[in-house]
Design a protein around this motif. Structure first.
Motif, PDB file in Angstrom:
ATOM      1  N   ALA A 324       0.851  -1.187   0.000  1.00  0.00           N
ATOM      2  CA  ALA A 324       0.000   0.000   0.000  1.00  0.00           C
ATOM      3  C   ALA A 324       0.884   1.234   0.000  1.00  0.00           C
ATOM      4  O   ALA A 324       2.018   1.208   0.487  1.00  0.00           O
ATOM      5  CB  ALA A 324      -0.916   0.008   1.218  1.00  0.00           C
ATOM      6  N   CYS A 325       0.344   2.337  -0.549  1.00  0.00           N
ATOM      7  CA  CYS A 325       1.079   3.596  -0.590  1.00  0.00           C
ATOM      8  C   CYS A 325       1.029   4.241   0.798  1.00  0.00           C
ATOM      9  O   CYS A 325      -0.046   4.398   1.373  1.00  0.00           O
ATOM     10  CB  CYS A 325       0.441   4.511  -1.628  1.00  0.00           C
ATOM     11  SG  CYS A 325       1.120   6.168  -1.616  1.00  0.00           S
ATOM     12  N   ALA A 326       2.200   4.631   1.309  1.00  0.00           N
ATOM     13  CA  ALA A 326       2.234   5.238   2.637  1.00  0.00           C
ATOM     14  C   ALA A 326       1.675   6.650   2.622  1.00  0.00           C
ATOM     15  O   ALA A 326       1.280   7.178   3.651  1.00  0.00           O
ATOM     16  CB  ALA A 326       3.677   5.255   3.158  1.00  0.00           C
ATOM     17  N   THR A 327       1.594   7.271   1.457  1.00  0.00           N
ATOM     18  CA  THR A 327       1.113   8.645   1.356  1.00  0.00           C
ATOM     19  C   THR A 327      -0.405   8.704   1.211  1.00  0.00           C
ATOM     20  O   THR A 327      -1.087   9.381   1.971  1.00  0.00           O
ATOM     21  CB  THR A 327       1.781   9.353   0.156  1.00  0.00           C
ATOM     22  OG1 THR A 327       3.188   9.175   0.270  1.00  0.00           O
ATOM     23  CG2 THR A 327       1.435  10.834   0.138  1.00  0.00           C
ATOM     24  N   CYS A 328      -0.946   7.952   0.217  1.00  0.00           N
ATOM     25  CA  CYS A 328      -2.391   8.057  -0.027  1.00  0.00           C
ATOM     26  C   CYS A 328      -3.175   6.837   0.441  1.00  0.00           C
ATOM     27  O   CYS A 328      -4.403   6.851   0.442  1.00  0.00           O
ATOM     28  CB  CYS A 328      -2.672   8.329  -1.512  1.00  0.00           C
ATOM     29  SG  CYS A 328      -2.347   6.930  -2.598  1.00  0.00           S
ATOM     30  N   GLY A 329      -2.488   5.762   0.816  1.00  0.00           N
ATOM     31  CA  GLY A 329      -3.194   4.613   1.363  1.00  0.00           C
ATOM     32  C   GLY A 329      -3.747   3.651   0.325  1.00  0.00           C
ATOM     33  O   GLY A 329      -4.315   2.616   0.673  1.00  0.00           O
ATOM     34  N   ILE A 360       6.549   2.810  -7.711  1.00  0.00           N
ATOM     35  CA  ILE A 360       5.879   4.055  -7.331  1.00  0.00           C
ATOM     36  C   ILE A 360       4.367   3.835  -7.316  1.00  0.00           C
ATOM     37  O   ILE A 360       3.834   2.955  -7.980  1.00  0.00           O
ATOM     38  CB  ILE A 360       6.208   5.237  -8.279  1.00  0.00           C
ATOM     39  CG1 ILE A 360       5.949   4.841  -9.726  1.00  0.00           C
ATOM     40  CG2 ILE A 360       7.600   5.756  -8.074  1.00  0.00           C
ATOM     41  CD1 ILE A 360       5.936   6.029 -10.655  1.00  0.00           C
ATOM     42  N   CYS A 361       3.677   4.684  -6.550  1.00  0.00           N
ATOM     43  CA  CYS A 361       2.222   4.620  -6.464  1.00  0.00           C
ATOM     44  C   CYS A 361       1.629   5.229  -7.740  1.00  0.00           C
ATOM     45  O   CYS A 361       1.965   6.346  -8.116  1.00  0.00           O
ATOM     46  CB  CYS A 361       1.747   5.401  -5.240  1.00  0.00           C
ATOM     47  SG  CYS A 361      -0.044   5.613  -5.180  1.00  0.00           S
ATOM     48  N   ALA A 362       0.734   4.494  -8.402  1.00  0.00           N
ATOM     49  CA  ALA A 362       0.151   4.980  -9.651  1.00  0.00           C
ATOM     50  C   ALA A 362      -0.880   6.077  -9.397  1.00  0.00           C
ATOM     51  O   ALA A 362      -1.257   6.812 -10.300  1.00  0.00           O
ATOM     52  CB  ALA A 362      -0.501   3.822 -10.396  1.00  0.00           C
ATOM     53  N   VAL A 363      -1.328   6.238  -8.165  1.00  0.00           N
ATOM     54  CA  VAL A 363      -2.360   7.231  -7.865  1.00  0.00           C
ATOM     55  C   VAL A 363      -1.721   8.591  -7.547  1.00  0.00           C
ATOM     56  O   VAL A 363      -2.118   9.607  -8.099  1.00  0.00           O
ATOM     57  CB  VAL A 363      -3.242   6.759  -6.692  1.00  0.00           C
ATOM     58  CG1 VAL A 363      -4.285   7.809  -6.338  1.00  0.00           C
ATOM     59  CG2 VAL A 363      -3.910   5.431  -7.042  1.00  0.00           C
ATOM     60  N   CYS A 364      -0.684   8.611  -6.657  1.00  0.00           N
ATOM     61  CA  CYS A 364      -0.122   9.895  -6.234  1.00  0.00           C
ATOM     62  C   CYS A 364       1.369  10.010  -6.564  1.00  0.00           C
ATOM     63  O   CYS A 364       2.006  10.993  -6.208  1.00  0.00           O
ATOM     64  CB  CYS A 364      -0.348  10.100  -4.738  1.00  0.00           C
ATOM     65  SG  CYS A 364       0.707   9.074  -3.702  1.00  0.00           S
ATOM     66  N   THR A 365       1.957   9.015  -7.252  1.00  0.00           N
ATOM     67  CA  THR A 365       3.363   8.965  -7.658  1.00  0.00           C
ATOM     68  C   THR A 365       4.355   8.964  -6.484  1.00  0.00           C
ATOM     69  O   THR A 365       5.545   9.144  -6.684  1.00  0.00           O
ATOM     70  CB  THR A 365       3.763  10.104  -8.637  1.00  0.00           C
ATOM     71  OG1 THR A 365       3.790  11.339  -7.937  1.00  0.00           O
ATOM     72  CG2 THR A 365       2.813  10.167  -9.818  1.00  0.00           C
TER      73      THR A 365
END
Ligand SMILES: [Zn+2]
Length: 568
Positions: A324-329, A360-365
């Motif tokens: 999971a992305c630590a920034t946007c979840g 990298i997170c595809a939602v918030c990079t």
């Protein structure tokens, strides 16, 4: 006469003569014993009026063992062996009685019993030939459909499990119907009345087929796991079509395969459907820190601290790769959002599609991705501490009796063995929704329907997820499976998955040699090999797939051909 022997590795027919003392007792479908390569083997008669080639002296058959499937069913079995690319003898085993039957009993005296009237909708479902799909809310009693089928005379009724079949059979007998259990009551069922069974019941011998009913046609237990991997729903459709009788397929979440075959669909009103579904709640876990998030959301804590009976479902396999992305979840998913991706050698990779991309997170990079560690092994203990009550862990103790425990944790088997419940919680629903299988979303929808039936219209189903916008989650929250169907069909069509196409999975040491000649055939695509050495053969329809598989020579060596594989 012509015989199919029940010998693994042999899928041929052999001719024998019938000694005079058995003339008249041998028919298409009869179970016999014959001599083959110096051994006595069991087999089925598939034709009786066969002439020996000139100058050939046929060996006599050795024994007539039992009455078997009717010629109608033998023909259907031949169709299925071709359709699912397997041995005819394997199909005929499913169509044969549990115990040997010397002869059929005399038909019962008197007229067929008169049965009570079921609901108008169930009568309507059986009012004409062709395939009718009926979408029933999970809370609806399916007994009316069983009764409506039996009222027509000699119906074949298929349920997902033997327990379901026994349950509905007992109720039907209570209503005065002449109904028998497939396999066990083979001989009685063949003389008059309806027959009910689990998937093999679709092959039952009946006097004169009047209707076919499949309950919970979406249920995967209706497909045989052994080769050939025939599916009772598809066999039911073909059987009814050949006989020109109604085929009714009932489900709270109809499969795309059933809907593709349907001549018409009977749907409940929106109000009926809302009444028949429980409340489905979502615990959106994206706001929680992936580093700290445990298995339990605040919504769950409230439910387990109440006095209600709760079943928590947790699939313990395949979780290692969840990121999971630590920034946007958000969960790390494939480009189309359908499947989870894991980290392999410093890049993100999907087992389902094979696609790769940087970490990298595809939602918030954000490049800050975290592995979800959800403390699965201690789930029951932590839940007990939260609830202040004992928790029974069914996966730790498969023989435990769940009745005394208010809170139960287990795999999805807990939905079958966990007893009644007021609340079902899917602790980590993303694993189901985003599994590396093309049917993952439909399988997840089926799990929700299963839970919905268990808790009833007054119960609660809680989905803990980081993908609350997923089509299955939205449809369940709105009690609107039809909305799921529309989106699921589009998704399958875009990815060229069934029922837009037809698939076979090829595995075993000889799989490469088997698919090699198919690479030149324009009708099919060969996908693979996958990392585990398996191939997929994709064709525009089941008919084309069956023809290509039948025309391709099988090489020596271990080979498994699974048509319509449920888990790829
Ligand atoms: Zn992100």
């Amino acid at each position: 006469m012509r015989v199919v022997p029940d010998v693994s590795g042999i899928d041929k027919m052999f001719d024998y003569s019938v000694p005079a003392r058995w003339a008249g007792t041998v028919d298409v479908g009869s179970l016999v014993r014959v001599e083959l390569n110096g051994r006595r083997v069991a087999g089925w008669v598939v034709a009786v009026d066969v002439d020996a080639p000139p100058g050939v002296e046929l060996r006599p058959l050795t024994k007539v063992s039992s009455v078997g499937p009717s010629s109608e069913v033998v023909e259907l079995a031949r169709w299925a062996a071709h359709r699912w690319s397997g041995r005819l003898a394997s199909v005929l085993v499913s169509a044969s009685p549990d115990r040997m039957v010397d002869r059929l009993p005399r038909p019962p005296d008197g007229e067929d019993p008169t049965l009570p009237l079921p609901s108008p909708r169930s009568i309507e479902a059986f009012s004409r030939p062709g395939v009718t799909v009926v979408r029933t809310p999970p809370g609806e009693d399916l007994g009316d459909y069983v009764l409506a089928a039996a009222r027509l005379g000699d119906a074949v009724i298929v349920a997902p499990t033997v327990d379901d079949a026994r349950h509905h059979g007992a109720r039907l007998r209570g209503a005065g119907a002449r109904v028998y259990l497939a396999g066990r009551d083979f001989a009685q069922a063949a003389t008059a009345g309806s027959v009910i069974g689990a998937r093999s019941g679709v092959w039952a011998r009946v006097r004169s087929l009047s209707a076919v009913l499949v309950l919970d046609e979406h249920d995967e237990s209706l497909q045989d796991e052994r080769n050939p991997t025939w599916h009772a729903r598809d066999v039911a459709i073909e059987r009814a079509r050949r006989a020109g009788v109604p085929c009714v397929l009932v489900s709270p979440v109809p499969s795309l395969a059933a809907l593709a075959a349907a001549d018409r669909v009977i749907e409940p009103s929106r109000a009926e459907e809302r009444r028949g579904w429980p409340v489905v709640r979502v615990a959106d876990r994206r706001d929680e820190d992936p580093k700290r998030a445990g298995l339990f959301s605040p919504a769950l804590v409230g439910l387990v601290r109440s006095d209600r009976r709760v079943i928590c479902v947790l699939n313990r396999k395949g979780r290692a790769k969840m990121l999971a992305c630590a920034t946007c979840g958000e969960l790390v998913r494939t480009e189309n959002g359908e499947h989870l991706m894991g980290e392999v050698d410093g890049v993100l990779r999907s087992d389902a599609t094979g696609e790769e991309r940087p970490l990298i997170c595809a939602v918030c990079t954000s490049s800050s991705l975290r592995r979800l560690r959800l403390g699965v092994t201690r789930a029951a203990e932590e839940l007990a501490a939260l609830a202040g009550a004992p928790v029974l862990d069914l996966s730790a103790d498969p023989d435990a009796r769940p009745e005394g425990a208010r809170i139960v944790v287990g795999t999805e088997a807990a939905l079958h063995r966990g007893g009644d419940a007021d609340v079902v919680v899917f602790l980590d629903f993303d694993q189901e929704l985003l599994a590396p299988r093309y049917r993952a979303a439909a399988q997840a929808m089926a799990l929700i329907a299963r839970a919905a039936r268990l808790v009833g219209p007054d119960g609660v189903v809680l989905l803990q997820t980081r993908t609350p916008d997923h089509r299955a989650v939205r449809a369940a929250v709105q009690s609107n499976p039809a909305a799921f169907t529309v989106e699921e069909r589009q998704s399958r069509a875009a990815a060229l998955w069934p029922p837009t196409t037809a698939l076979a999975e090829i595995s075993g040491a000889a799989s490469a040699a088997f698919v090699e000649p198919m690479m030149d055939r324009p009708e099919v695509d060969i996908l693979g090999p996958r990392p585990d050495g398996r191939y997929l053969v994709r064709a525009p329809s089941p008919e084309v797939l069956a023809a290509v598989l039948a025309e391709t020579k099988r090489p020596k060596g271990r080979l498994r051909v699974a048509v319509d594989p449920p888990r790829v």
